[in-house]
Design an enzyme around this catalytic site. Sequence first.
Site, PDB file in Angstrom:
ATOM      1  CG  ASP A   7       1.702  -1.801  -1.705  1.00 19.92           C
ATOM      2  OD1 ASP A   7       1.664  -0.962  -0.779  1.00 19.92           O
ATOM      3  OD2 ASP A   7       0.694  -2.205  -2.299  1.00 19.92           O
TER       4      ASP A   7
ATOM      5  CD  GLU B 138      -1.745  -1.069   1.947  1.00 15.20           C
ATOM      6  OE1 GLU B 138      -2.357  -0.817   0.889  1.00 15.20           O
ATOM      7  OE2 GLU B 138      -1.983  -0.472   3.015  1.00 15.20           O
TER       8      GLU B 138
END
Length: 294
Positions: free
Chosen positions: A170, A213
Amino acid sequence: MTDENTQIISMSTTKAKDKSFACLIVIAGANAGQMYRLKAPEITIGRSHENTIPILEEGVSRGHCRLHNLAGGEIMLEDLNSTNGTFVNGETINRRLLEDGDKIQIGTTTILKFTYHDSIEENFQKQMFESALRDGLTTAYNKRYFTERFNSEYSYSLRHKFPLSLLIIDLDLFKNVNDTYGHLAGDAVLIELTKRMHTAIRSEDVFARYGGEEFAIIARGISHENGLLMAERMRRIISDRPFEFDELSLNITASFGLCSIPYHKALTPLQMIEFADKALYEAKRSGRNRVCSL
């Protein structure tokens, strides 16, 4: 007049056949849409990764069946004494010459269509397959493909006592990039991240976009210890060099969560994802830009 027309048609058909080649297209199963060009003298299909065409599905034998390229472009399909049999158009076979359009079933869900393609059709088929499995922005594999492939790799790993590592990645504070510099800058970061990861992973690894993301890597044959080393190397690939967009130079970092089997014992695929997610949360909680495992 008729003979000339027949001759012209015959010559045209021969030229078209010369430009075509035999192939298999997966029309049902985990890799639906995948096309395999049958170029080698012999092509094996089975559950083992050692096969020319590996089908990681329950009910498929390690060496399930074999294709033989014969003289004149014909293809012979041979069952290799598989446990559950090889079927062509619903009938069990031992050996059979394949005809254009034949449907081959192995295992419980995998069906392959035998056909002839030319290079234009091949490129179209590849584009269709890629568009179904790839994320439109980054070209990383999409979540659907990740889920199907991870279940297959997990089953293979468990059955053969083979290590398997899962990394969840992440980007840190990525919302700030979008809020400060706009979504085009954010998109550029995600695209560049994918390029960097593709240069760092092996051909057998799977890199997928798991969320906005958030990304994931399936690393077959990678132990827990080597998974930590792999994640640390990738963390540095992200953090050590700025991401460029227009005249901007953006310093981006990422946090990594790792779960591996057999290091983490008695886990299902879903539990492995949950373990990796918890490890990722710990990496975020303890300061970001780091690798964690529970």
